[in-house]
Design a protein around this motif. Structure first.
Motif, mmCIF file in Angstrom:
data_model
loop_
_atom_site.group_PDB
_atom_site.id
_atom_site.type_symbol
_atom_site.label_atom_id
_atom_site.label_comp_id
_atom_site.label_asym_id
_atom_site.label_seq_id
_atom_site.Cartn_x
_atom_site.Cartn_y
_atom_site.Cartn_z
ATOM 1 N N VAL A 140 0.838 -1.215 0.000
ATOM 2 C CA VAL A 140 0.000 0.000 0.000
ATOM 3 C C VAL A 140 0.867 1.256 0.000
ATOM 4 N N ILE A 141 0.582 2.146 -0.944
ATOM 5 C CA ILE A 141 1.174 3.488 -0.902
ATOM 6 C C ILE A 141 0.119 4.374 -0.266
ATOM 7 N N LEU A 142 0.314 4.677 1.004
ATOM 8 C CA LEU A 142 -0.693 5.500 1.680
ATOM 9 C C LEU A 142 -0.419 6.952 1.328
ATOM 10 N N ASP A 143 -1.313 7.514 0.545
ATOM 11 C CA ASP A 143 -1.084 8.865 0.030
ATOM 12 C C ASP A 143 -2.323 9.730 0.237
ATOM 13 N N GLY A 144 -2.087 11.033 0.357
ATOM 14 C CA GLY A 144 -3.198 11.980 0.403
ATOM 15 C C GLY A 144 -3.517 12.527 1.779
ATOM 16 N N VAL A 186 3.626 -1.504 3.774
ATOM 17 C CA VAL A 186 3.080 -0.143 3.714
ATOM 18 C C VAL A 186 4.212 0.870 3.576
ATOM 19 N N TYR A 187 4.032 1.761 2.614
ATOM 20 C CA TYR A 187 5.021 2.810 2.335
ATOM 21 C C TYR A 187 4.661 4.027 3.187
ATOM 22 N N ALA A 188 5.448 4.300 4.195
ATOM 23 C CA ALA A 188 5.106 5.387 5.113
ATOM 24 C C ALA A 188 6.022 6.598 4.991
ATOM 25 N N PHE A 189 7.270 6.375 4.560
ATOM 26 C CA PHE A 189 8.200 7.513 4.407
ATOM 27 C C PHE A 189 9.243 7.143 3.364
ATOM 28 N N SER A 190 9.344 7.942 2.324
ATOM 29 C CA SER A 190 10.260 7.616 1.232
ATOM 30 C C SER A 190 11.595 8.334 1.401
ATOM 31 N N THR A 191 12.588 7.858 0.652
ATOM 32 C CA THR A 191 13.904 8.528 0.683
ATOM 33 C C THR A 191 13.780 9.962 0.166
ATOM 34 N N GLU A 192 12.714 10.242 -0.579
ATOM 35 C CA GLU A 192 12.504 11.596 -1.113
ATOM 36 C C GLU A 192 11.744 12.489 -0.131
ATOM 37 N N ASN A 193 11.101 11.892 0.867
ATOM 38 C CA ASN A 193 10.251 12.687 1.766
ATOM 39 C C ASN A 193 11.037 13.628 2.701
ATOM 40 N N TRP A 194 12.367 13.463 2.758
ATOM 41 C CA TRP A 194 13.180 14.407 3.546
ATOM 42 C C TRP A 194 13.112 15.811 2.966
ATOM 43 N N LYS A 195 12.677 15.891 1.695
ATOM 44 C CA LYS A 195 12.609 17.205 1.025
ATOM 45 C C LYS A 195 11.479 18.075 1.563
ATOM 46 N N ARG A 196 10.606 17.505 2.374
ATOM 47 C CA ARG A 196 9.487 18.291 2.921
ATOM 48 C C ARG A 196 9.995 19.266 3.983
ATOM 49 N N SER A 197 9.120 20.148 4.435
ATOM 50 C CA SER A 197 9.565 21.162 5.394
ATOM 51 C C SER A 197 10.077 20.479 6.666
ATOM 52 N N ILE A 203 -1.878 -1.142 -3.894
ATOM 53 C CA ILE A 203 -2.959 -0.156 -3.767
ATOM 54 C C ILE A 203 -2.331 1.215 -3.555
ATOM 55 N N ARG A 204 -2.747 2.217 -4.326
ATOM 56 C CA ARG A 204 -2.321 3.596 -4.031
ATOM 57 C C ARG A 204 -3.565 4.463 -3.884
ATOM 58 N N THR A 205 -3.639 5.161 -2.769
ATOM 59 C CA THR A 205 -4.797 6.012 -2.502
ATOM 60 C C THR A 205 -4.565 7.420 -3.060
ATOM 61 N N GLY A 242 -5.450 9.181 -5.755
ATOM 62 C CA GLY A 242 -5.463 9.650 -7.145
ATOM 63 C C GLY A 242 -4.182 9.599 -7.948
ATOM 64 N N GLU A 243 -3.014 9.702 -7.311
ATOM 65 C CA GLU A 243 -1.776 9.668 -8.114
ATOM 66 C C GLU A 243 -1.589 8.256 -8.662
ATOM 67 N N GLN A 244 -1.108 8.200 -9.928
ATOM 68 C CA GLN A 244 -0.907 6.888 -10.532
ATOM 69 C C GLN A 244 0.563 6.710 -10.872
ATOM 70 N N ARG A 245 1.379 6.579 -9.832
ATOM 71 C CA ARG A 245 2.805 6.309 -10.031
ATOM 72 C C ARG A 245 3.314 5.489 -8.852
ATOM 73 N N LEU A 246 4.552 4.980 -9.024
ATOM 74 C CA LEU A 246 5.137 4.118 -7.987
ATOM 75 C C LEU A 246 5.928 4.896 -6.944
ATOM 76 N N SER A 247 6.371 6.095 -7.299
ATOM 77 C CA SER A 247 7.165 6.911 -6.362
ATOM 78 C C SER A 247 8.270 6.113 -5.678
ATOM 79 N N ASN A 248 8.973 5.285 -6.481
ATOM 80 C CA ASN A 248 10.176 4.607 -5.957
ATOM 81 C C ASN A 248 9.854 3.504 -4.938
HETATM 82 C C1 IPE Z 1 4.871 8.358 -1.740
HETATM 83 O O1 IPE Z 1 4.047 9.450 -1.504
HETATM 84 C C2 IPE Z 1 5.677 8.054 -0.531
HETATM 85 C C3 IPE Z 1 4.901 7.572 0.619
HETATM 86 C C4 IPE Z 1 3.643 7.306 0.616
HETATM 87 C C5 IPE Z 1 5.652 7.371 1.807
HETATM 88 P P1 IPE Z 1 4.496 10.916 -1.907
HETATM 89 O O2 IPE Z 1 3.312 11.770 -1.716
HETATM 90 O O3 IPE Z 1 5.728 11.294 -1.189
HETATM 91 O O4 IPE Z 1 4.858 10.716 -3.451
HETATM 92 P P2 IPE Z 1 4.859 11.763 -4.618
HETATM 93 O O5 IPE Z 1 5.653 12.941 -4.140
HETATM 94 O O6 IPE Z 1 3.430 12.098 -4.897
HETATM 95 O O7 IPE Z 1 5.487 11.026 -5.764
#
Ligand code: IPE
Ligand code: IPE
Ligand code: MG
Length: 239
Positions: free
Chosen positions: A12-16, A56-67, A182-184, A186-192
């Motif tokens: 699961v990519i928990l998004d949104g 479950v995807y909770a924090f990505s290597t890219e999420n450090w870019k957030r505030s 499953i990705r919640t 609306g986004e339709q990508r894998l985000s790594n």
């Molecule tokens: C993907 O969600 C990562 C996690 C769910 C942990 P993001 O919201 O960070 O992905 P992008 O930025 O839409 O690709």
């Protein structure tokens, strides 16, 4: 196709969370709080449906870019969640494993993770992988470095490397590949996320935001999966 009706491994990519909160005029952090509570229910629901593996995807290597504020809030949430997780593991007979590069986290958080993994090692009904500071590219690079080290140390030969052996160098070693993703929201990508492991997963996208994704939504995804044709590579037969 009867034997394929329930997926073996749901990823699961928990998004949104942020958009869900914003739509209610609330700060993004409130969305994360709700999202975290919902993660607890997901484990209960997945167990109830008889699905043996959950990632479950909770924090990505890219999420450090957030505030800084958002990242700090998330770390606090994860810390609290991981502490509570022993209870969730116990009630669901659930083994917990964290995938991703946890060396980036504070020492105390790494210790909580190791304790939880150790505590839940013997639980067998559900195997739950939580992806924290996880990125598929990072995971594959770490795997390749590990293999290269073993070659250097004379433990392996380059020609030995095949799909099975490579999988053993990944964080997910020993866990079967996801068959439903499953990705919640609306986004339709894998985000790594699990790019090696999900070469043949079925992808289910829903506009429902993560904090609203409940048992009824999970059942919809699982039902959808049950109707998919799961033969791949070879010839599709009619009927
Ligand atoms: C993907 O969600 C990562 C996690 C769910 C942990 P993001 O919201 O960070 O992905 P992008 O930025 O839409 O690709
Ligand atoms: C998912 O929700 C949680 C994490 C990636 C940590 P988001 O924070 O990505 O929420 P949106 O996508 O911005 O709405
Ligand atoms: Mg997002």
């Amino acid at each position: 196709m009867e034997e394929n009706r329930i997926p073996r491994h749901v990823a699961v990519i928990l998004d949104g969370n942020g958009r869900w909160a914003k739509a209610k005029g609330l700060p993004r952090t409130f969305g994360h709080l709700k999202g975290c509570t919902n993660l607890e229910s997901l484990c209960d629901d997945v167990k109830e449906l008889g699905i043996p593996y959950l990632t479950v995807y909770a924090f990505s290597t890219e999420n450090w870019k957030r505030s800084r504020h958002e990242v700090e809030w998330l770390m606090k949430l994860f810390r609290n969640y991981l502490r509570r997780c022993k209870k969730i593991a116990e009630r669901n007979d659930m083994r917990v494993s964290v995938i991703g590069d946890i060396s980036a986290f504070d020492e105390d958080m790494q210790k909580i993770i190791r304790d939880l993994e150790e505590f839940s090692r013997g639980f067998k009904t559900l195997y739950f992988q939580l992806a924290l500071n996880y990125g598929s590219r990072d995971e594959m690079l770490r795997a390749i470095r590990g293999f290269a080290e073993d070659v250097k140390d004379g433990k392996r030969l380059p020609g030995e490397l095949d799909e099975e052996l490579f999988s053993d160098y990944l964080d997910t070693r020993g866990v079967p590949d996801p068959d439903l993703m499953i990705r919640t929201s609306g986004e339709q990508r894998l985000s790594n996320f699990l790019m090696w492991q999900m070469a043949y997963a079925e992808f289910y996208f829903t506009d429902v935001a993560w904090p609203d994704f409940d048992m009824a939504e999970l059942k919809k995804a699982v039902d959808w999966f049950g109707n998919r044709e799961r033969r791949y590579g070879g010839v599709k037969e009619k009927g």
